[in-house]
Write an enzyme that holds these catalytic residues in place. Sequence first.
Site: not given
Length: 317
Positions: A153-155, A236, A265, A283
């Site tokens: 995707g974008r990242i 994640r 987390e 994170h």
Amino acid sequence: MEKIFVTYKIPEIGLKLLSKFNVEVNEEDRTLSKKEIIERAQDATALVTLLSDNIDAEIINALPRLKIIANYAVGFNNIDIEAAKAKGVIVTNTPDILTDASADLAMALLLATARRIVEADKFVRKGLFEGWKPELFLGIELNGKTLGIIGLGRIGKAVAKRAQAFGMKVIYHNRRPLTSEEEKNLDVEYRSLEQLLKESDFISLHVPLTSETYHLLSRSKLKLIKPSAVLINTSRGAVVDEEALIEFLQQGKIAAAGLDVYENEPEVPYALKELDNVVLLPHIGSATVETRNNMAVLVAKNILAVLEGKKPLTPVY
């Protein structure tokens, strides 16, 4: 005057945009309990939340005036979307503006693991450095290596661009492959998940957490990764079977890992902390001044739009 409740303080630049409303902010440095959120947001029309807030159906149904939940994050797996839909509550997130910061951090982890930066830093601080040696902290060069990106995707695309600048070949896996023209423009090649895991020298995860991606890298999938490979996870924690990953890292079945996220987390398994071949971060994928400020502004603009009877800028459904 309509009330906005903010579960944890966000940058002031966003809060100032909401100053014409009654804004109540949790100033304590902790995550509020479900009961506390319900009590303090009881008369709120807008709720600003973090990923650490589990906004379930009980909370949503207990807030009679709620119109919008503005999540200060790209991900929204912390919110019961179906419950929000059923009650007509709009949910927004902060996409796009985290791309560069998150991609930078993924590359930082990739470099840190490849060149054993954290190990070497600890070595020097302990006073063990006695001078240059031919085989002291030998790492891995990026040039000529293959980076497998799961989730382009974008990242993912931003990471691909950075990796190519280091001379890396980029392969990817998506639920839906790109067109041949898109692949050519990005200089990337599609692989099945299994083939990507077998082929990659480095693997970087960039998928959201959904029922489909939970333990996407299961024990059986982790077995496909070659022993010399490095796994980077800035998406994640629950996308990876953390227990299996720890075993594979301990046994040398995976060379190293760079982790910004964890399955439960904020709990980080002690076994991970003991490993020298793992770089651990708290994170901080989007943790730049510019990005966090832009996130706060987008949260505020979404709330302003909804409370003024307009469409939100970035709804999640």
